[in-house]
Design an enzyme around this catalytic site. Sequence first.
Site, PDB file in Angstrom:
ATOM      1  N   VAL A  38       0.830  -1.199   0.000  1.00 53.24           N
ATOM      2  CA  VAL A  38       0.000   0.000   0.000  1.00 53.24           C
ATOM      3  C   VAL A  38       0.873   1.262   0.000  1.00 53.24           C
ATOM      4  O   VAL A  38       0.568   2.244  -0.682  1.00 53.24           O
ATOM      5  CB  VAL A  38      -0.969   0.009   1.211  1.00 53.24           C
ATOM      6  N   CYS A  39       1.966   1.225   0.734  1.00 51.40           N
ATOM      7  CA  CYS A  39       2.818   2.403   0.917  1.00 51.40           C
ATOM      8  C   CYS A  39       3.284   3.043  -0.391  1.00 51.40           C
ATOM      9  O   CYS A  39       3.208   4.271  -0.523  1.00 51.40           O
ATOM     10  CB  CYS A  39       4.009   2.061   1.809  1.00 51.40           C
ATOM     11  N   PRO A  40       3.765   2.278  -1.377  1.00 54.42           N
ATOM     12  CA  PRO A  40       4.227   2.961  -2.593  1.00 54.42           C
ATOM     13  C   PRO A  40       3.114   3.671  -3.350  1.00 54.42           C
ATOM     14  O   PRO A  40       3.362   4.674  -4.025  1.00 54.42           O
ATOM     15  CB  PRO A  40       4.860   1.850  -3.436  1.00 54.42           C
TER      16      PRO A  40
END
Length: 183
Positions: A55-57
């Site tokens: 999810v972070c990128p």
Amino acid sequence: MLTVGDRLPAFDLLAVDQDSEHAPSPETAFKRLNQDSFPGKWKVLFFWPKDFTFVCPTEIKAYGELLEQLSDRNTQLIGASTDSEFAHLAWRRNHQELKGQSFPWLADIKHELAGALGIIDRQEGVALRATFIIDTRNVIRHVSVNDLSVGRNPQETLRLLDALLTEELCPCNWHKGEATIHF
């Protein structure tokens, strides 16, 4: 957790602070930053849980796409996680969507800043998905925190920044250019 009206805690952390794809070595890719590194600017500081995740990128890329708009608003974008500067550098160099990102990523490996902000997940021991909008005096003007599994909406952060910059009363769902409330 710190909230609106609190001051951004003092910090002194290493960051990957340039387009790391073109940085010839870690020595030129890293820079020490602190709460006063961007005098006279607003700041959008956002934490993600871990590098090399899924999810972070998507969030980092979406925030990075706002750099020009944030710059037009005299605002510095700052990313952060509890990973090391070396993990940040490797991720920026090796993840296709993160190559070319040109805003600083703080390495809060001792959880100093995340801990002072009160955003460490009690079970996982990583930073929550927290977003802070901070004014030129280092006063927190907005805070939002998402569950570890749910990504943020950077466009909403930009909308909130625009509302705060008016220094006026802004109704629900207000957008830049719309009327504010006067009485």
